[in-house]
Design a protein around this motif. Structure first.
Motif, PDB file in Angstrom:
ATOM      1  N   VAL A  16       0.859  -1.195   0.000  1.00  0.00           N
ATOM      2  CA  VAL A  16       0.000   0.000   0.000  1.00  0.00           C
ATOM      3  C   VAL A  16       0.891   1.239   0.000  1.00  0.00           C
ATOM      4  O   VAL A  16       1.686   1.438   0.916  1.00  0.00           O
ATOM      5  CB  VAL A  16      -0.908   0.040   1.261  1.00  0.00           C
ATOM      6  N   ALA A  40      -6.160   9.758   2.443  1.00  0.00           N
ATOM      7  CA  ALA A  40      -5.297  10.568   1.569  1.00  0.00           C
ATOM      8  C   ALA A  40      -3.831  10.519   1.985  1.00  0.00           C
ATOM      9  O   ALA A  40      -2.945  10.823   1.194  1.00  0.00           O
ATOM     10  CB  ALA A  40      -5.782  12.014   1.558  1.00  0.00           C
ATOM     11  N   GLY A  41      -3.584  10.159   3.263  1.00  0.00           N
ATOM     12  CA  GLY A  41      -2.203  10.064   3.738  1.00  0.00           C
ATOM     13  C   GLY A  41      -1.833  11.059   4.822  1.00  0.00           C
ATOM     14  O   GLY A  41      -0.667  11.167   5.198  1.00  0.00           O
ATOM     15  N   LYS A  42      -2.822  11.755   5.354  1.00  0.00           N
ATOM     16  CA  LYS A  42      -2.551  12.790   6.363  1.00  0.00           C
ATOM     17  C   LYS A  42      -1.897  12.204   7.616  1.00  0.00           C
ATOM     18  O   LYS A  42      -0.901  12.721   8.114  1.00  0.00           O
ATOM     19  CB  LYS A  42      -3.852  13.533   6.736  1.00  0.00           C
TER      20      LYS A  42
HETATM   21  P1  ADP Z   1      -5.609   9.782   6.297  1.00  0.00           P
HETATM   22  O1  ADP Z   1      -4.979  10.115   7.608  1.00  0.00           O
HETATM   23  O2  ADP Z   1      -5.568  10.910   5.328  1.00  0.00           O
HETATM   24  O3  ADP Z   1      -6.986   9.225   6.444  1.00  0.00           O
HETATM   25  P2  ADP Z   1      -3.755   7.543   6.249  1.00  0.00           P
HETATM   26  O4  ADP Z   1      -2.375   8.092   6.301  1.00  0.00           O
HETATM   27  O5  ADP Z   1      -4.326   7.011   7.510  1.00  0.00           O
HETATM   28  O6  ADP Z   1      -4.727   8.650   5.596  1.00  0.00           O
HETATM   29  O7  ADP Z   1      -3.813   6.381   5.175  1.00  0.00           O
HETATM   30  C1  ADP Z   1      -3.233   6.472   3.883  1.00  0.00           C
HETATM   31  C2  ADP Z   1      -3.328   5.104   3.218  1.00  0.00           C
HETATM   32  O8  ADP Z   1      -2.453   4.181   3.881  1.00  0.00           O
HETATM   33  C3  ADP Z   1      -4.690   4.465   3.258  1.00  0.00           C
HETATM   34  O9  ADP Z   1      -4.844   3.751   2.071  1.00  0.00           O
HETATM   35  C4  ADP Z   1      -4.616   3.543   4.465  1.00  0.00           C
HETATM   36  O10 ADP Z   1      -5.500   2.469   4.354  1.00  0.00           O
HETATM   37  C5  ADP Z   1      -3.180   3.094   4.417  1.00  0.00           C
HETATM   38  N1  ADP Z   1      -2.621   2.789   5.756  1.00  0.00           N
HETATM   39  C6  ADP Z   1      -2.481   3.664   6.769  1.00  0.00           C
HETATM   40  N2  ADP Z   1      -1.904   3.107   7.831  1.00  0.00           N
HETATM   41  C7  ADP Z   1      -1.665   1.820   7.473  1.00  0.00           C
HETATM   42  C8  ADP Z   1      -1.080   0.714   8.119  1.00  0.00           C
HETATM   43  N3  ADP Z   1      -0.605   0.823   9.383  1.00  0.00           N
HETATM   44  N4  ADP Z   1      -0.995  -0.434   7.445  1.00  0.00           N
HETATM   45  C9  ADP Z   1      -1.457  -0.531   6.192  1.00  0.00           C
HETATM   46  N5  ADP Z   1      -2.014   0.476   5.518  1.00  0.00           N
HETATM   47  C10 ADP Z   1      -2.120   1.633   6.135  1.00  0.00           C
END
Ligand code: ADP
Ligand code: ADP
Length: 232
Positions: A16, A40-42
């Protein structure tokens, strides 16, 4: 020059790609608002700067030096204070202990008696216009807005250079949001570089001067207020 600079930073969780090619400058005295939909990756961006996750590509620089934080402590020791939405403070601990908790100089304060720590916490919170009648009460008894304000005041007092706020107004009503936004501005006025993660474009526009929108792990907009024209 930026205090925090991400140059072409990427982060993968297995296959991912949470962040890809993110370039972003955080400057002192600015409020950088990071917007974007869920996923989005925040959070990933914050976690890299706060030392919870290491980036997998690109370069993170703090004060012009390349860094790779492997713990929150390393990030804090570099002058980066992070305030999470739910975990802003330790809920069962008193207000005044929370004020000193987790800071680099806590050790020095460890030799200080409780009366003096309480006095300093009281003075500092009062100075910043936060009135908490009883500093002995557990922080968990306070409102979410008060907790955010205490956490921001603490970062300012302990001389943080960068303040990262993870959706500080998300769980708050209009009035409490307004108070927290005021403290975000105070942090900027104290010379900190503020990174304000929010879903709320209105809150971003009220206080921000730098706007970054993430979309599917990439920067889809990076602009300063001066560059925004509302005409046409
Ligand atoms: P936001 O904070 O903008 O909602 P995230 O940074 O949490 O975005 O997530 C960005 C992407 O990475 C998403 O597709 C999420 O599912 C994935 N993701 C986030 N944390 C993890 C993790 N610990 N393991 C696997 N995928 C993750
Ligand atoms: P960490 O972020 O340190 O891995 P978390 O509690 O966020 O800790 O995640 C634990 C595990 O749950 C991750 O390793 C991942 O497998 C999964 N996970 C967490 N958040 C997400 C997400 N947003 N999308 C997909 N998987 C996730």
């Amino acid at each position: 020059s930026p205090i925090v600079y991400l140059d072409d930073v990427g982060k993968s969780y297995g296959n991912v790609h949470a962040l890809r090619g993110v370039t972003l400058a955080v400057r002192q005295g600015e409020i950088t608002c990071v917007l974007g939909d869920n996923g989005a990756g925040k959070s990933t961006l914050i976690k890299i700067i706060a030392g919870l996750h290491e980036h997998t590509d690109g370069v993170l620089s703090v004060n012009g030096e390349e860094r790779r934080f492997s713990s929150p402590r390393e990030s804090l020791d570099s002058g980066i204070a992070t305030v999470y939405q739910d975990l802003a403070l330790a809920p069962l601990m008193s207000v005044w202990r929370n004020f000193f908790l987790g800071n680099e100089i806590t050790k020095a304060f460890g030799t200080m008696d409780a009366t003096r720590m309480k006095r300093i916490a009281n003075e500092e919170l009062t100075k910043m216009g936060i009135s908490i009648p009883n500093l002995e009460q557990p922080v968990g008894m306070l409102s979410g807005g008060q907790r955010q304000c205490i956490a921001i005041a603490r970062a300012i007092y302990f001389g943080a250079k960068v303040l990262i706020l993870d959706e500080p107004t998300a769980a708050l009503g209009v009035k409490q949001s307004g108070v927290v936004l005021k403290y975000i501005v105070k942090a900027r006025d104290a010379g900190l570089g503020v990174v304000f993660i929010t879903h709320n474009p209105h809150h971003a526009y009220l206080v921000g001067n730098h706007f970054v929108v993430l979309k599917l792990g990439r920067v889809s907009l990076d602009t300063h207020r001066a560059d925004i024209s509302l005409e046409q």
